[in-house]
Scaffold this motif. Structure first.
Motif, PDB file in Angstrom:
ATOM      1  N   GLN A 108      40.802  48.246  44.683  1.00 44.43           N
ATOM      2  CA  GLN A 108      40.203  46.912  44.714  1.00 44.43           C
ATOM      3  C   GLN A 108      39.239  46.682  43.542  1.00 44.43           C
ATOM      4  N   ASN A 111      45.712  41.416  46.882  1.00 43.94           N
ATOM      5  CA  ASN A 111      46.048  42.837  46.728  1.00 43.94           C
ATOM      6  C   ASN A 111      46.215  43.555  48.068  1.00 43.94           C
ATOM      7  N   LYS A 130      46.607  48.610  44.764  1.00 46.16           N
ATOM      8  CA  LYS A 130      45.842  49.082  43.603  1.00 46.16           C
ATOM      9  C   LYS A 130      44.376  49.145  44.036  1.00 46.16           C
ATOM     10  N   ARG A 132      39.632  47.000  40.565  1.00 44.68           N
ATOM     11  CA  ARG A 132      40.252  46.357  39.412  1.00 44.68           C
ATOM     12  C   ARG A 132      40.308  44.843  39.537  1.00 44.68           C
ATOM     13  N   TYR A 133      40.044  44.334  40.737  1.00 40.29           N
ATOM     14  CA  TYR A 133      40.192  42.897  40.951  1.00 40.29           C
ATOM     15  C   TYR A 133      38.883  42.264  41.388  1.00 40.29           C
ATOM     16  N   SER A 134      38.887  40.912  41.344  1.00 41.63           N
ATOM     17  CA  SER A 134      37.743  40.215  41.936  1.00 41.63           C
ATOM     18  C   SER A 134      38.254  39.009  42.707  1.00 41.63           C
ATOM     19  N   ARG A 146      41.603  40.117  44.995  1.00 41.70           N
ATOM     20  CA  ARG A 146      41.330  41.173  45.968  1.00 41.70           C
ATOM     21  C   ARG A 146      42.008  40.864  47.289  1.00 41.70           C
TER      22      ARG A 146
END
Ligand SMILES: [Zn+2]
Ligand SMILES: [Zn+2]
Length: 240
Positions: free
Chosen positions: A173, A184, A171, A175-177, A181
């Motif tokens: 990156q 993912n 997905k 969208r994440y932290s 990350r």
């Protein structure tokens, strides 16, 4: 001869500022006003990861606290040209999602300057961070590969866009932290042709370094395949 064609081309299609679209006279990519607003990363910075220091004596080979702690670094050196702030974000996004392939030419020039320490130390091959083929189909081009190809022309190094592959679709990156990350992109990359990596000093090319999770996963795959060293150069870097 090339300069002659460039002049003709500039008359037909005058170069425009990548930020505001104003017609510019040279090919630096930005008008003077926009150039002023770009936060270029300058010394002093960490000798390994390139993180800028706020207060440090210039010219010293200093390491940041994270690099001092890291006894088995994945990277020989990381360098980025500019701070990824709101102003620069606009340009990178345009480059990524519009067909602004000519931006690659300008960004390659910036990458060459940012990677000075790496090129002086010596490198063998440039490798763009790969996209999964599904993403490549929807976006039609890999922006990092375009930049790597231009940079190869400017530095005389070879470029390899095939040996490092993305084997797992991830997905975005964005969208994440933090840890998400890392998770993912875990094991997302692999080396398709070990013989082209073994013993080589490889320079990874990407547009933005945020936490570095993606670049680290690439470096892991390259080390596993026997790379002599891995460096990375990105156009922009996120830091506080
Ligand atoms: Zn401008
Ligand atoms: Zn560092």
């Amino acid at each position: 001869m090339k300069e002659f064609f460039q002049k003709i081309l500039n008359m037909i299609l005058p170069p425009k500022c990548l930020c505001c679209g104003k017609i510019i006279r040279d090919e630096n990519g930005f008008c003077a006003d926009c150039f002023q607003k770009i936060n270029f990363i300058t010394a002093p910075y960490c000798a390994r990861c390139g993180l800028p220091f706020e207060n440090a004596p210039q010219g010293n080979k200093l390491l940041c606290t994270d690099c001092l702690k890291d006894k088995k670094p994945l990277f020989r050196m990381c360098r980025s040209a500019v701070k990824y702030d709101d102003f620069f974000k606009k340009n990178i996004l345009a480059f990524k999602f519009m067909d602004k392939t000519q931006n690659a030419v300008v960004f390659a020039k910036i990458l060459k300057l940012a990677g000075k320490d790496i090129f002086e130390k010596g490198a063998d091959v440039l490798m763009p961070v790969p996209l999964h083929f599904k993403r490549l189909v929807t976006r039609r081009y890999n922006q990092s590969a375009l930049m790597a190809k231009e940079l190869a022309r400017l530095t005389g190094l070879s470029v390899d866009t095939f040996s490092l592959v993305k084997i797992k679709p991830t997905k975005p990156q964005i969208r994440y932290s933090g840890r998400a990350r890392v998770k993912n992109v875990k094991d997302a990359f692999s080396v398709a042709d070990v013989s082209r990596v073994k013993g080589k000093r490889i320079v990874l090319i990407d547009d933005v370094m945020t936490t570095g999770s993606t670049l680290k996963e690439c470096a892991k795959a390259l080390h596993k395949a026997g790379a002599k060293s891995v460096d990375c150069i990105t156009v922009a870097r996120v830091y506080r």
